[in-house]
Design a protein around this motif. Structure first.
Motif, PDB file in Angstrom:
ATOM      1  N   VAL A  88       0.822  -1.212   0.000  1.00 20.08           N
ATOM      2  CA  VAL A  88       0.000   0.000   0.000  1.00 20.08           C
ATOM      3  C   VAL A  88       0.853   1.257   0.000  1.00 20.08           C
ATOM      4  N   SER A  89       1.884   1.297   0.846  1.00 20.61           N
ATOM      5  CA  SER A  89       2.682   2.521   0.954  1.00 20.61           C
ATOM      6  C   SER A  89       3.420   2.831  -0.343  1.00 20.61           C
ATOM      7  N   LEU A 159      -4.377   0.626   6.335  1.00 19.31           N
ATOM      8  CA  LEU A 159      -3.732  -0.113   5.251  1.00 19.31           C
ATOM      9  C   LEU A 159      -4.722  -1.021   4.534  1.00 19.31           C
ATOM     10  N   ALA A 160      -5.613  -1.651   5.300  1.00 21.90           N
ATOM     11  CA  ALA A 160      -6.644  -2.485   4.680  1.00 21.90           C
ATOM     12  C   ALA A 160      -7.558  -1.645   3.798  1.00 21.90           C
ATOM     13  N   ALA A 161      -7.916  -0.431   4.298  1.00 26.24           N
ATOM     14  CA  ALA A 161      -8.725   0.478   3.485  1.00 26.24           C
ATOM     15  C   ALA A 161      -7.960   0.912   2.244  1.00 26.24           C
ATOM     16  N   GLY A 162      -6.661   1.151   2.413  1.00 29.10           N
ATOM     17  CA  GLY A 162      -5.837   1.528   1.264  1.00 29.10           C
ATOM     18  C   GLY A 162      -5.769   0.441   0.218  1.00 29.10           C
ATOM     19  N   ILE A 164      -8.152  -1.736  -0.476  1.00 32.94           N
ATOM     20  CA  ILE A 164      -9.420  -1.723  -1.208  1.00 32.94           C
ATOM     21  C   ILE A 164      -9.460  -0.566  -2.200  1.00 32.94           C
ATOM     22  N   ILE A 165      -9.021   0.613  -1.751  1.00 31.92           N
ATOM     23  CA  ILE A 165      -9.009   1.787  -2.637  1.00 31.92           C
ATOM     24  C   ILE A 165      -8.123   1.548  -3.845  1.00 31.92           C
ATOM     25  N   LEU A 177     -15.298  -5.166  -8.764  1.00 30.02           N
ATOM     26  CA  LEU A 177     -14.353  -4.058  -8.683  1.00 30.02           C
ATOM     27  C   LEU A 177     -14.467  -3.126  -9.879  1.00 30.02           C
ATOM     28  N   ALA A 178     -14.787  -3.679 -11.046  1.00 31.72           N
ATOM     29  CA  ALA A 178     -14.975  -2.833 -12.230  1.00 31.72           C
ATOM     30  C   ALA A 178     -16.160  -1.890 -12.046  1.00 31.72           C
TER      31      ALA A 178
END
Length: 436
Positions: A88-89, A159-162, A164-165, A177-178
């Motif tokens: 994520v980072s 991080l989990a939210a990141g 998904i984003i 996801l599309a």
């Protein structure tokens, strides 16, 4: 896809691997192995994504989780956390820098036509991998601090939210996801930017707290050594008081022997009382007294503890500090770390040697400070070219970091040099500090 993009993708893969092995605190992989793993990872990623059409993040996560198996001390949740940190980072940083780079490029008169995005992609990838390599040690400390603090759970959720984003923003091929990308792509992008700055804020707070924790631990260490030093002084005081109490009795016994001219009695008093006491004072306690010439309390406490420790292991210690030392020509914390490594290694080797001799000298001469440690050694020959290499050690177990760390400290200090000599059976190391 241009060659710039291929190189950039490889560099990002290298960044993922380097960052991950740093945060899981696994330092045994050389950079050649890291690069080889990254190239294999990139090829595997390209094949899987091309064949399956699934987002690349799934593959990155699985690859990093499998790589985490080399660190058997990690739990699965910690392994997953560190994998998310890397994935994520780096992706968020790359996304922000790419956007910033593109906007910055629009303000310039340059025109690279179709190559523009590829070149910017390459530049951003180079910046990321260089930053991770340069900041590997702070990254390790930060990761360890966050895992042991309440920030761990907060950052885990972020991080989990990141993740998904980022899955929504990567043009996913799965229907769900599309659909989310089509409906919430713009909002996800804004959320990603906000998340980037939130994680950056957590990083800055963690870095500040990490520095405070390191200073606190260092102070606790110094306080403990100072306490040991005070206890030793109290012990010396008690011994001297006891000796002073018996002194008059010794004189009376000698007086009686002299008065009666009883040579046997005089000899008995000398060999039974005076000689052992003289040996104790000359060989042990005066070495501690010489440390009073060091007027830096932290350094004095460290030296005293090391001297006492060696004496307790039946080592013959000689301390030579001919003049008063008022200041240290390098940061005190760094100096303490350096002399601690030198003394710990010397004591450990001296105890195993035949002569059990340790000599320590600390003096100033011609605008330089010299700290010399000379110890007896059990080896008949030492390869001076190898002793400062990582993991090299003549001792059993997972050793070989002390002198390697010392060499790195000296190399980073402009006014410090370290000279090493070995003339059997004595090993000598001289730390030279040039006054600035």
């Amino acid at each position: 896809m241009y060659v710039y993009d291929i190189v950039a993708i490889v560099l990002i893969a290298i960044s993922h691997v380097i960052l991950y092995i740093q945060v899981i605190r696994y330092n045994r992989l050389p950079y050649t192995m890291v690069i080889a793993l990254s190239i294999v990872f990139t090829i595997l990623l390209g094949i899987v994504v091309t064949v399956t059409g699934y987002p690349e993040f799934n593959i990155i996560l699985l690859f990093l989780l499998s790589l985490g198996l080399i660190q058997d001390k990690l739990t699965f949740m910690q392994n997953l956390y560190f994998a998310l940190v890397s994935m994520v980072s780096i992706t968020l940083v790359k996304m922000v820098l790419l956007d910033f780079g593109m906007k910055l490029f629009m303000l310039t008169p340059f025109n690279l036509y179709l190559w523009t995005s590829s070149v910017i992609h390459l530049i951003v990838s180079i910046v990321i991998v260089i930053s991770i390599v340069l900041w590997c040690k702070p990254i390790q400390k930060l990761a360890q601090f966050i895992v042991d603090s309440p920030l761990y759970y907060v950052s885990y959720v972020l991080l989990a939210a990141g993740l998904i984003i980022e899955l929504i923003l990567t043009m996913p091929s799965t229907n769900l996801l599309a659909t989310l990308h089509q409906k919430y792509g713009e909002i996800s992008y804004i959320a990603a930017i906000v998340l980037f700055f939130v994680l950056l804020l957590i990083l800055l707070i963690s870095w500040h707290l990490t520095k405070e924790k390191i200073l606190e631990e260092h102070q606790e260490h110094l306080d403990k050594e100072l306490l040991d030093y005070v206890e030793k002084l109290e012990f010396m005081h008690d011994e001297l008081a006891s000796f002073r109490h018996d002194y008059m009795n010794v004189l009376l016994a000698l007086e009686e022997g002299v008065r009666t001219k009883n040579l046997t009695q005089i000899e008995q008093v000398y060999y039974d009382v005076i000689a052992p006491t003289s040996k104790l004072i000359n060989n042990r306690e005066l070495d501690i007294v010489k440390l009073s010439r060091v007027n830096i309390p932290e350094v004095k406490s460290v030296l005293s503890v090391k001297v006492v420790t060696s004496q307790q292991q039946q080592v013959k210690v000689m301390v030579d500090i001919p003049q008063t030392i008022e200041t240290i020509a390098m940061p005190v914390v760094t100096f303490i770390r350096a002399i601690s490594i030198l003394l710990d290694n010397a004591i450990e080797e001296t105890v195993r040697s035949k002569d059990k001799m340790l000599q320590v000298a600390f003096f100033e001469m011609e605008e330089r400070q010299y700290f010399i440690v000379r110890n007896s050694c059990r080896h008949k020959a030492i390869d001076l070219q190898q002793i400062y290499k990582k993991l090299y050690s003549s001792k059993e177990g997972n050793r070989g970091y002390g002198l390697f760390s010392l060499k790195r400290m000296i190399d980073k200090t402009d006014n410090a040099t370290l000279e090493t000599t070995f003339v059997a059976p004595y090993f000598t190391q001289t730390l030279i500090l040039k006054k600035q």
